[in-house]
Design a protein around this motif. Sequence first.
Motif, mmCIF file in Angstrom:
data_model
loop_
_atom_site.group_PDB
_atom_site.id
_atom_site.type_symbol
_atom_site.label_atom_id
_atom_site.label_comp_id
_atom_site.label_asym_id
_atom_site.label_seq_id
_atom_site.Cartn_x
_atom_site.Cartn_y
_atom_site.Cartn_z
ATOM 1 N N HIS A 228 0.837 -1.190 0.000
ATOM 2 C CA HIS A 228 0.000 0.000 0.000
ATOM 3 C C HIS A 228 0.878 1.249 0.000
ATOM 4 O O HIS A 228 2.099 1.154 0.148
ATOM 5 N N SER A 229 0.228 2.393 -0.164
ATOM 6 C CA SER A 229 0.920 3.671 -0.014
ATOM 7 C C SER A 229 -0.061 4.659 0.608
ATOM 8 O O SER A 229 -1.263 4.395 0.693
ATOM 9 N N ASN B 23 -4.517 2.797 8.265
ATOM 10 C CA ASN B 23 -3.319 1.958 8.259
ATOM 11 C C ASN B 23 -3.075 1.220 6.948
ATOM 12 O O ASN B 23 -1.936 0.948 6.597
ATOM 13 N N THR B 24 -4.115 0.908 6.180
ATOM 14 C CA THR B 24 -3.937 0.189 4.917
ATOM 15 C C THR B 24 -3.813 1.127 3.707
ATOM 16 O O THR B 24 -3.731 0.660 2.573
ATOM 17 N N GLY B 25 -3.807 2.415 3.946
ATOM 18 C CA GLY B 25 -3.590 3.379 2.870
ATOM 19 C C GLY B 25 -4.544 3.187 1.712
ATOM 20 O O GLY B 25 -5.759 3.118 1.888
ATOM 21 N N ASP B 26 -3.974 3.044 0.502
ATOM 22 C CA ASP B 26 -4.785 2.913 -0.701
ATOM 23 C C ASP B 26 -5.140 1.467 -1.042
ATOM 24 O O ASP B 26 -5.762 1.205 -2.070
ATOM 25 N N ALA B 27 -4.778 0.521 -0.186
ATOM 26 C CA ALA B 27 -5.147 -0.885 -0.413
ATOM 27 C C ALA B 27 -6.641 -1.055 -0.136
ATOM 28 O O ALA B 27 -7.226 -0.310 0.656
ATOM 29 N N PRO B 28 -7.263 -2.040 -0.786
ATOM 30 C CA PRO B 28 -8.694 -2.272 -0.525
ATOM 31 C C PRO B 28 -8.941 -2.614 0.952
ATOM 32 O O PRO B 28 -8.073 -3.188 1.616
ATOM 33 N N VAL C 254 4.934 6.515 -1.411
ATOM 34 C CA VAL C 254 5.864 5.421 -1.696
ATOM 35 C C VAL C 254 5.218 4.090 -1.304
ATOM 36 O O VAL C 254 4.822 3.892 -0.151
ATOM 37 N N GLU C 255 5.115 3.191 -2.284
ATOM 38 C CA GLU C 255 4.512 1.885 -2.028
ATOM 39 C C GLU C 255 5.432 1.062 -1.141
ATOM 40 O O GLU C 255 6.655 1.037 -1.330
ATOM 41 N N ALA D 199 -1.035 8.570 0.073
ATOM 42 C CA ALA D 199 -0.834 9.705 -0.828
ATOM 43 C C ALA D 199 -0.436 10.977 -0.089
ATOM 44 O O ALA D 199 0.372 11.750 -0.588
ATOM 45 N N GLU D 200 -1.000 11.187 1.100
ATOM 46 C CA GLU D 200 -0.751 12.452 1.787
ATOM 47 C C GLU D 200 -0.383 12.246 3.239
ATOM 48 O O GLU D 200 -1.074 12.698 4.138
ATOM 49 N N GLY D 201 0.688 11.562 3.478
ATOM 50 C CA GLY D 201 1.125 11.400 4.856
ATOM 51 C C GLY D 201 2.338 10.502 4.949
ATOM 52 O O GLY D 201 2.350 9.402 4.392
ATOM 53 N N GLN D 202 3.355 11.002 5.598
ATOM 54 C CA GLN D 202 4.528 10.183 5.856
ATOM 55 C C GLN D 202 4.252 9.313 7.072
ATOM 56 O O GLN D 202 3.430 9.657 7.927
ATOM 57 N N GLU D 203 4.956 8.188 7.150
ATOM 58 C CA GLU D 203 4.861 7.312 8.314
ATOM 59 C C GLU D 203 6.259 7.093 8.870
ATOM 60 O O GLU D 203 7.207 6.888 8.113
ATOM 61 N N MET D 204 6.356 7.098 10.174
ATOM 62 C CA MET D 204 7.612 6.747 10.822
ATOM 63 C C MET D 204 7.366 5.491 11.644
ATOM 64 O O MET D 204 6.443 5.441 12.459
#
Length: 121
Positions: free
Chosen positions: A43-44, A104-109, A82-83, A46-51
């Motif tokens: 997943h990715s 938490n799953t971003g753009d994944a279904p 970034v995927e 689009a508008e948020g970094q993760e640490m």
Amino acid sequence: MTERVDLAEKFAGFSDHWRPRIAAQLNGQDVRIVKVQGVFPWHSHAEGQEMFLVWKGRFYVEFRDRIVHLDPGQFIVVPSGVEHRTGAEEEAEVIIFEPSEVVNTGDAPVSDYTAPGGVMA
């Protein structure tokens, strides 16, 4: 929040994997804690970094061109868009810093990995 947070106590309060809990919030960001084991879907965001900061165990972040392995006390920042996918061969405990609105799953279904939002530790 002006009280001390005991991470060991917070992590001891749950046992399921891939279900982040909010340990604290500040400046529009969540400090989430999660237990992980196995492999999370690609997943990715689009508008948020993760640490990702490893508290216990070994954890990895896989990108399409490489895998970054992390030990306790090490962290990585995944840039927006970034995927990636994350994982751990054995159970690990990880602290995640990300914008509060990030799923938490971003753009994944939507799947069994999609955690309910707003769950406090």
